[in-house]
Write a protein that holds these residues in place. Sequence first.
Motif, PDB file in Angstrom:
ATOM      1  N   THR A   1     -24.485  19.890  -5.723  1.00  0.00           N
ATOM      2  CA  THR A   1     -23.194  19.573  -6.294  1.00  0.00           C
ATOM      3  C   THR A   1     -22.203  20.817  -6.384  1.00  0.00           C
ATOM      4  O   THR A   1     -21.051  20.313  -6.541  1.00  0.00           O
ATOM      5  N   SER A   2     -22.802  21.927  -6.632  1.00  0.00           N
ATOM      6  CA  SER A   2     -21.855  23.013  -6.677  1.00  0.00           C
ATOM      7  C   SER A   2     -21.239  23.550  -5.457  1.00  0.00           C
ATOM      8  O   SER A   2     -20.293  24.421  -5.785  1.00  0.00           O
ATOM      9  N   ARG A   3     -21.665  23.056  -4.320  1.00  0.00           N
ATOM     10  CA  ARG A   3     -20.972  23.690  -3.105  1.00  0.00           C
ATOM     11  C   ARG A   3     -19.712  22.949  -2.663  1.00  0.00           C
ATOM     12  O   ARG A   3     -19.163  22.075  -2.996  1.00  0.00           O
TER      13      ARG A   3
ATOM     14  N   SER B   1     -27.793  20.140  -9.610  1.00  0.00           N
ATOM     15  CA  SER B   1     -26.714  20.835 -10.000  1.00  0.00           C
ATOM     16  C   SER B   1     -26.418  22.078  -8.436  1.00  0.00           C
ATOM     17  O   SER B   1     -25.468  22.370  -8.218  1.00  0.00           O
ATOM     18  N   LYS B   2     -27.443  22.448  -7.711  1.00  0.00           N
ATOM     19  CA  LYS B   2     -27.602  23.344  -6.801  1.00  0.00           C
ATOM     20  C   LYS B   2     -26.705  22.546  -5.633  1.00  0.00           C
ATOM     21  O   LYS B   2     -25.835  23.129  -4.830  1.00  0.00           O
TER      22      LYS B   2
END
Length: 85
Positions: free
Chosen positions: A83-85, A80-81
């Motif tokens: 893919t959130s960018r 999630s870290k």
Amino acid sequence: MISLFSYLLIEYNFPNSFHGITNNNPSLIYNELSYFSFITLTSIGFGDIYPITDVSRLVTTFFGMIGQFYMVAVVGIIISKFTSR
């Protein structure tokens, strides 16, 4: 640490609950069960130390499942870290 102290509690209350650990030496028992708890939580399971009694098998199974859920949570957080960018 919780799994380590659970294993120590079992070994001291029910001696010879684990095959492959050194008896009569508390510091070696601590080191070997520390190694066993890490191996169990990461689901590597080399087989050099394994539970013998029903209580030790039950607790080892519980912490093995907890280790799987922990790894899923860690991988999910890492993904999630990125893919959130």
